[in-house]
Motif scaffolding. Structure first.
Motif, PDB file in Angstrom:
ATOM      1  N   GLY A 848       0.801  -1.314   0.034  1.00  0.00           N
ATOM      2  CA  GLY A 848       0.013  -0.155  -0.032  1.00  0.00           C
ATOM      3  C   GLY A 848       1.001   1.234  -0.131  1.00  0.00           C
ATOM      4  O   GLY A 848       0.726   2.258  -0.860  1.00  0.00           O
ATOM      5  N   ILE A 849       1.782   1.185   0.683  1.00  0.00           N
ATOM      6  CA  ILE A 849       2.694   2.537   0.964  1.00  0.00           C
ATOM      7  C   ILE A 849       3.584   2.669  -0.232  1.00  0.00           C
ATOM      8  O   ILE A 849       3.763   3.881  -1.032  1.00  0.00           O
ATOM      9  N   LYS A 850       4.146   1.492  -1.040  1.00  0.00           N
ATOM     10  CA  LYS A 850       4.756   1.513  -2.283  1.00  0.00           C
ATOM     11  C   LYS A 850       3.942   2.038  -3.192  1.00  0.00           C
ATOM     12  O   LYS A 850       4.232   2.918  -3.979  1.00  0.00           O
ATOM     13  N   ALA A 851       2.603   1.637  -3.256  1.00  0.00           N
ATOM     14  CA  ALA A 851       1.632   2.143  -4.347  1.00  0.00           C
ATOM     15  C   ALA A 851       1.455   3.699  -4.240  1.00  0.00           C
ATOM     16  O   ALA A 851       1.537   4.427  -4.960  1.00  0.00           O
ATOM     17  N   LEU A 852       1.409   4.223  -2.857  1.00  0.00           N
ATOM     18  CA  LEU A 852       1.366   5.491  -2.552  1.00  0.00           C
ATOM     19  C   LEU A 852       2.444   6.322  -3.026  1.00  0.00           C
ATOM     20  O   LEU A 852       2.492   7.355  -3.618  1.00  0.00           O
TER      21      LEU A 852
END
Length: 901
Positions: A848-852
């Motif tokens: 999730g943080i990587k996508a953000l």
């Protein structure tokens, strides 16, 4: 450079045809070239160095070498002499000038020097849509993000290379009817760079036929393959030794290929100008990757120091308790008995004392602690930042080097593709009629190649399984002989490693041969597509080769062994189990050995092998034969090693495999980024020195990006999140220790307090009656023989009967009859649930943080985006001015374009 297009202006070269042949056009006066070349007679020093024809006027743009005495021929249709003659006649018809040298130091090699006349170069530059600088736009200078940050801190940047910066001009696709708009249009010597001239000559040679009827007999590469020519190469621009006159090559060696410049930035623009965009992008990526390793190395080293600092503290309670076993009273059965461990294999292995793993337990804490989880998360984010900011860096480089739309607009179909594919269709991008391979045919070839790849990867897995079976079987057989028992493990390990190495090397050669054949058979339209297909095939195989054993240790070894009385077997032999120190420390050792050993071996080979190859090629050029004659430039370059067709593939592969070590299993080896950083600082100088001094000058090929390596890196980074989550949850002991510390309120055996790890070592062991241990008679056990010393008048067998059981790692209960193991403890299921929950939570949070991060970081910097849009606007303005002014002078264009600068 920024790119400006003369959209809508008619070109003079017909679509899908070769440029006009030599002598067909009178638009450019060849006398102008001769006048300019005569003015270059002052370059007598360059002529003496062998960079010009014997007249000292015409520059050597390419060299062909052949051996006229070699009569053997693999091509039965034509002798080599006939093929060479037909090919050279074709070059002459296309306007190439030649000069042949029959004398050479080895007295057997002949050289043909090629020169590209200016008018011929203009025609082919237009056909190739070559990007050339426009005079009106002046120059601009751009700096990378790292340069800007350091320059803002230091007025005199010690990291800058000691070399003059190149001006950065706006460029446009060359059109002959707009010649006067391009920089140095009145100076043929400066209009094209030497690398551009060599690229044009190679393009001509790749489209020149040597067969009258067979359309596939085309191109210099085919002639090199059948040994009609021994070599084809552009010349280096002078020598690189201290006593050689100053030149571009010597400057590059001093500021780039010297060990003294290890701490300086690379002169990327000069590398690109000399070697071409493809090699320039590789060194740009390598420098960027090395720079990004600095913060990862610092964090990883700090995590290692944290583990080292707390190695003897209560945080490492497991290590402390393991080491205290050595001090236990071995005559006290209740106190010492639980730490007598069951044999790790049948027949050959003995019972052992858990206290002997004291050192391993402490070392394991260096890589198996809370900081490991933090570092694994950091590296997942690091990989995302690495890839996202590389896209930005790559966009800047592509814009500055005029390759942003190279693959779509500029890259031409491969000559081999056009010769073999007979179907034609109109290219929707260029509007030209080009050779076209039917989609169904192409897809069927890709599927067949993919099936072959899967078969070869299956062979690698089969070899890995065979080696495992070999280790288990040979170890059992050797231990049946009492004289060999002491060396059985050593012999098995060495022979298994040698067999696996031989199998890997053989399979690698077979697979590389198949990959080349399959890629050629697929008939890719462009060189970029061809290279990407070969890269993907080879990487899948190399991935299985390099990481197969590591994946086995991390996720499979010791997982399906079973337990005393119910051990699993393979081909009649008990499955391999992790050593006494556990699987994580074994994984760490494997990673360290393979990664560091591979880096040392590769760098040693890259340093030594090219020099040995050059020495072997020059072994005949002894002073007795040479006399007072000095080697010419073409002879010196001929003696250098040649960059293989897929030479850059292996350079990228080495770094991408290393990237896998840095990311995939970093939870088990946080020092991996530091070792990678030290290697890469060395790698840059090794590669730069090799390219500048030990290799023939490669063709200056163009490229838009690093190709399919980016999605490969992205795939490795994505996979690393999963592998690290599993390593932390399954391979390491972090989850069971945490569950014991905070989930078991009343510690068993009265060994610990709540919220501590006291007593965990004993709690993590299960007890098995000795009668369940197959093939390990306690009577012959050296362990119980030594232990019987603490019990006077007791034999080894009697001592074993007193203890009655041994322990193994696991969570099983002893049955009521005391002679078999029953169901798993409830704690096992608690740990399993916690492990699965951790994996799911870790992956979802990190992904999730990587996508953000990927969403927040734009692929193209805003300033670059504005420059691109500004260039498009100015191109439209220029087109309007050209339409309005019949003379084509366009003073308004100069005003508009100068505003952009």
């Amino acid at each position: 450079m920024a790119q400006i297009g003369f959209e809508g202006l008619e070109t003079t070269s017909p679509a899908n045809q070769d440029p006009p042949q030599h002598g067909e056009s009178g638009e450019f006066n060849s006398g102008r070239e001769q006048d300019a070349l005569l003015n270059a007679a002052s370059s007598s020093q360059l002529a003496k160095e062998g960079l010009f024809f014997n007249d000292g006027i015409q520059r050597i743009d390419y060299v062909l070498a052949y051996d006229p005495s070699d009569a053997s021929d693999k091509d039965w249709s034509q002798p080599r002499e006939v093929k060479r003659g037909a090919f050279l006649d074709g070059l002459k018809e296309r306007g190439i000038r030649m000069e042949e040298e029959h004398e050479s130091v080895d007295q057997k090699t002949h050289f043909i020097k090629l020169h590209l006349p200016f008018e011929v170069a203009l025609r082919w530059a237009e056909d190739m849509s070559m990007q050339l600088p426009i005079e009106e736009l002046g120059t601009i200078t751009s700096h990378s993000l790292v340069d800007r940050v350091i320059s803002s801190c230091c007025s005199n940047n010690i990291f800058d290379p000691d070399i003059e910066e190149q001006p950065d001009e706006y460029t446009a696709p060359f059109l002959r009817n707009k010649l006067e708009k391009f920089l140095n249009h009145d100076d043929p010597e400066k209009f094209f760079t030497n690398a551009q001239r060599s690229r044009i000559v190679y393009e001509i040679m790749s489209r020149t036929s040597y067969g009258d009827k067979d359309p596939t007999k085309i191109g210099v590469e085919r002639l090199l393959g059948n040994k009609s020519f021994l070599a084809a190469y552009p010349l280096h621009e002078g020598g690189h030794n201290d006593d050689d006159p100053d030149n571009v090559r010597k400057t590059l060696v001093r500021v780039w290929g010297s060990w003294r410049a290890w701490y300086k930035f690379q002169p990327l623009d000069q590398i690109r100008t000399y070697f071409g965009e493809k090699i320039g992008i590789y060194f740009t990526w390598l420098g960027y990757y090395t720079t990004m390793l600095v913060p990862a190395s610092i964090v990883g080293f700090i995590c290692f120091l944290i583990g080292l600092g707390f190695i003897n503290s209560s945080d490492n309670q497991v290590g402390i308790d393991t080491c205290e076993i050595e001090n236990l009273n071995k005559s006290n059965i209740e106190e010492f008995g639980p730490y007598i461990m069951c044999p790790l294999c049948n027949v050959s292995c003995d019972y052992w004392d858990l206290g002997t793993t004291c050192t391993a337990a402490k070392v394991s804490f260096l890589f198996d602690n809370g900081a490991t989880v933090f570092f694994a998360v950091c590296m997942a984010f690091w990989a995302t930042f690495f890839l996202e900011f590389w896209k930005r860096t790559q966009a800047e480089i592509a814009y500055d080097w005029d390759v942003m739309d190279f693959e779509e607009e500029e890259e031409k179909p491969r000559a081999n593709f056009e010769a073999k594919v007979k179907t034609l269709h109109v290219n929707p991008i260029t509007g030209r009629e080009e050779a076209y391979q039917e989609r169904t045919t192409y897809i069927s070839k890709i599927m067949a190649a993919f099936a072959t790849m899967l078969f070869m990867i299956g062979l690698v897995i089969a070899v890995l399984v065979s080696v495992i079976i070999y280790r288990v079987a040979v170890l059992a057989l050797l231990n049946e002989e009492p004289a060999l028992r002491s060396t059985a493990s050593f012999i098995t390990t060495i022979t298994a490693a040698v067999l696996q190495l031989i199998a890997i090397l053989v399979l690698n050669k077979i697979y590389e041969f198949l990959a080349i054949k399959l890629t050629n058979w697929e008939l890719h339209r462009t060189q970029t597509e061809h290279d990407d297909s070969f890269t993907f095939k080879m990487f899948l195989f190399q991935f299985a080769n390099y990481y197969g054993s590591i994946f086995y240790i991390a996720f499979f070894k010791g997982r399906f062994v079973g337990y005393p009385g119910n051990y699993s077997d393979l081909a009649g032999f008990r499955l391999d189990e992790c050593g006494a120190s556990g699987c994580l420390i074994e994984l760490t050792q494997q990673l360290a050995i393979i990664m560091v050993g591979k880096q040392v071996m590769n760098n040693s080979i890259e340093i030594v092998l090219p020099r040995v190859m050059v020495w072997l090629r020059r072994r005949d050029n002894i002073e007795a034969k040479m006399g007072d004659r000095k080697l010419t430039r073409w002879e010196e370059d001929y003696d250098l090693a040649d960059l293989p067709e897929h030479g850059l593939f292996y350079e990228y592969l080495e770094m991408v495999i290393q990237f896998g070590f840095v990311t995939l299993f970093v939870a088990a080896f946080p020092l991996a980024p530091l070792f990678a950083l030290m290697n890469n600082v060395l790698e840059i100088r090794v590669d730069s020195n090799k390219f500048a001094t030990q290799l023939r000058r490669p063709l200056a090929r163009r490229a838009e990006d690093i190709g399919i390596w980016y999605p490969i890196l992205d795939g490795v980074a994505t996979l690393s999140v999963i592998t690290n989550a599993i390593v932390i949850a399954i391979t390491s002991e972090i989850i069971p220790r945490t569950a014991y510390q905070y989930g078991v309120d009343n510690k068993p055996f009265g060994l610990g307090k709540n919220n501590t790890l006291q007593g965990y070592v004993r709690f993590s062991l299960s007890s098995a009656p000795l009668v369940l241990i197959d093939g390990n008679d306690a009577t012959d056990s050296k362990f119980f023989q030594d232990l019987s010393k603490y019990f006077p008048n007791k034999s080894a067998s009697e001592t074993a009967q007193m203890f009655g059981s041994c322990s193994f790692r696991g969570y099983r209960e002893t049955g009521d009859d005391g002679e078999e193991l029953s169901e798993l403890r409830r704690f096992f299921w608690h740990v399993l649930a916690a492990r699965l929950a951790f994996i799911i939570l870790f992956e979802h949070v990190v992904f999730g943080i990587k996508a953000l991060i990927a969403w927040l970081v734009p692929d193209v910097p805003r300033k670059l985006h504005n420059r691109i849009e500004r260039a498009k606007f100015l191109a439209k303005q220029a087109l309007r001015e050209f339409d309005e002014r019949a003379t084509g002078e366009g003073d308004g264009v100069r005003q508009h374009l100068e505003q952009a600068v």
